[in-house]
Design a protein around this motif. Structure first.
Motif, PDB file in Angstrom:
ATOM      1  N   MET A  44       0.840  -1.201   0.000  1.00 56.96           N
ATOM      2  CA  MET A  44       0.000   0.000   0.000  1.00 56.96           C
ATOM      3  C   MET A  44       0.870   1.244   0.000  1.00 56.96           C
ATOM      4  SD  MET A  44      -2.797  -0.774   2.926  1.00 56.96           S
ATOM      5  CE  MET A  44      -3.714  -2.294   2.980  1.00 56.96           C
ATOM      6  N   ASP A  45       0.298   2.333  -0.456  1.00 58.06           N
ATOM      7  CA  ASP A  45       0.992   3.603  -0.370  1.00 58.06           C
ATOM      8  C   ASP A  45       1.167   3.967   1.107  1.00 58.06           C
ATOM      9  OD1 ASP A  45       1.983   6.151  -1.660  1.00 58.06           O
ATOM     10  OD2 ASP A  45       0.444   6.924  -0.293  1.00 58.06           O
ATOM     11  N   ARG A  46       2.403   4.277   1.462  1.00 55.62           N
ATOM     12  CA  ARG A  46       2.756   4.554   2.864  1.00 55.62           C
ATOM     13  C   ARG A  46       2.008   5.763   3.408  1.00 55.62           C
ATOM     14  NH1 ARG A  46       6.053   7.192   6.352  1.00 55.62           N
ATOM     15  NH2 ARG A  46       7.292   5.941   7.790  1.00 55.62           N
ATOM     16  N   MET A  47       2.067   6.878   2.701  1.00 54.25           N
ATOM     17  CA  MET A  47       1.473   8.118   3.206  1.00 54.25           C
ATOM     18  C   MET A  47      -0.040   7.995   3.351  1.00 54.25           C
ATOM     19  SD  MET A  47       2.087  11.033   4.474  1.00 54.25           S
ATOM     20  CE  MET A  47       3.801  11.225   4.051  1.00 54.25           C
ATOM     21  N   ASN A  48      -0.697   7.404   2.366  1.00 53.31           N
ATOM     22  CA  ASN A  48      -2.148   7.243   2.470  1.00 53.31           C
ATOM     23  C   ASN A  48      -2.524   6.350   3.642  1.00 53.31           C
ATOM     24  OD1 ASN A  48      -3.733   8.752   0.629  1.00 53.31           O
ATOM     25  ND2 ASN A  48      -2.763   7.644  -1.023  1.00 53.31           N
ATOM     26  N   THR A  49      -1.724   5.353   3.926  1.00 54.92           N
ATOM     27  CA  THR A  49      -2.039   4.452   5.032  1.00 54.92           C
ATOM     28  C   THR A  49      -1.818   5.139   6.372  1.00 54.92           C
ATOM     29  OG1 THR A  49      -1.365   2.567   3.675  1.00 54.92           O
ATOM     30  CG2 THR A  49      -1.587   2.189   6.035  1.00 54.92           C
ATOM     31  N   LEU A  50      -0.744   5.893   6.494  1.00 52.73           N
ATOM     32  CA  LEU A  50      -0.421   6.500   7.783  1.00 52.73           C
ATOM     33  C   LEU A  50      -1.214   7.767   8.075  1.00 52.73           C
ATOM     34  CD1 LEU A  50       3.442   5.975   7.892  1.00 52.73           C
ATOM     35  CD2 LEU A  50       1.633   4.565   8.899  1.00 52.73           C
ATOM     36  N   SER A  51      -1.511   8.571   7.030  1.00 48.59           N
ATOM     37  CA  SER A  51      -2.180   9.836   7.334  1.00 48.59           C
ATOM     38  C   SER A  51      -3.051  10.360   6.210  1.00 48.59           C
ATOM     39  CB  SER A  51      -1.135  10.896   7.699  1.00 48.59           C
ATOM     40  OG  SER A  51      -0.231  11.086   6.629  1.00 48.59           O
ATOM     41  N   GLY A  52      -3.367   9.553   5.239  1.00 48.45           N
ATOM     42  CA  GLY A  52      -4.143  10.013   4.098  1.00 48.45           C
ATOM     43  C   GLY A  52      -5.627  10.118   4.376  1.00 48.45           C
ATOM     44  N   PRO A  53      -6.377  10.554   3.375  1.00 48.93           N
ATOM     45  CA  PRO A  53      -7.805  10.809   3.549  1.00 48.93           C
ATOM     46  C   PRO A  53      -8.678   9.550   3.652  1.00 48.93           C
ATOM     47  CG  PRO A  53      -7.174  11.186   1.280  1.00 48.93           C
ATOM     48  CD  PRO A  53      -5.908  10.919   2.040  1.00 48.93           C
ATOM     49  N   THR A  54      -8.148   8.401   3.244  1.00 45.73           N
ATOM     50  CA  THR A  54      -8.933   7.174   3.326  1.00 45.73           C
ATOM     51  C   THR A  54      -8.824   6.646   4.754  1.00 45.73           C
ATOM     52  OG1 THR A  54      -8.420   6.772   1.011  1.00 45.73           O
ATOM     53  CG2 THR A  54      -9.338   4.924   2.236  1.00 45.73           C
TER      54      THR A  54
END
Length: 180
Positions: A44-54
């Motif tokens: 998974m994309d790191r940034m989206n998992t850690l702090s993204g809008p999803t």
């Protein structure tokens, strides 16, 4: 449905920019439970998992991990070189790119396209294609995923939980600030 129909020997590998589609998580977890030794990998994309809008992506990553699915988190590359090559002003070049892929391979069945692995993406007019691959093309696809997988980071469940707690603390602080 292809995951459910696949043989226990079929390798499953998925790349996700955003991810919050419960039926897909359930299918991956069920496939792993049915055959614990089965190779199932999600990057998974790191940034989206850690702090993204999803918002539920972090929780779904943890759910997959708890089911025994191998999960890693990829960061994109620095954008500077591409911006320099294109002779564009370096306004965004210092930023990191993202793992923006939306692809899955189940045995020799590949699913690629613009559709994210999310509830909202499935409701939009986005598209993906289901392709039956020959052995050579499947090996090429796996080789590409190998490169992404090798460069991706292992993040533990505790770090994911801490990021989730941090997100909740920040939301609470913003709500308090608005109320005051």
């Amino acid at each position: 449905s292809e995951i459910r129909r696949s043989s226990a020997e079929a390798v499953i590998r998925l790349m996700a920019y955003t991810f919050d589609y419960p039926p897909l998580v359930a299918a991956l977890c069920t496939a792993k439970a049915a055959t614990p030794g089965r190779r199932i990998e999600v990057v998974m994309d790191r940034m989206n998992t850690l702090s993204g809008p999803t918002k539920s992506q972090n929780a779904m990553a943890r759910q997959l991990m708890e089911a025994g699915v191998n999960v890693r988190f990829a960061a994109g590359k620095r954008l500077s070189a591409v911006y320099d090559e294109a002779k564009k002003p370096d306004k965004l070049g210092g930023l990191m790119g993202a793992l923006h892929a939306k692809a899955c391979i189940v045995g020799n069945h590949a699913f690629v396209g613009s559709t994210n692995w999310t509830v909202s993406s499935r409701a939009n007019n986005e598209c993906s294609v289901h392709v039956l691959l020959d052995e050579v093309t499947a090996a090429t696809f796996h080789s590409f995923i190998d490169q992404v997988w090798s460069a991706a980071e292992v993040i533990g469940r505790d770090q994911l939980l801490e990021k989730k707690a941090e997100r909740l603390r920040n939301q609470s602080l913003r709500a308090i600030e608005k109320a005051v």
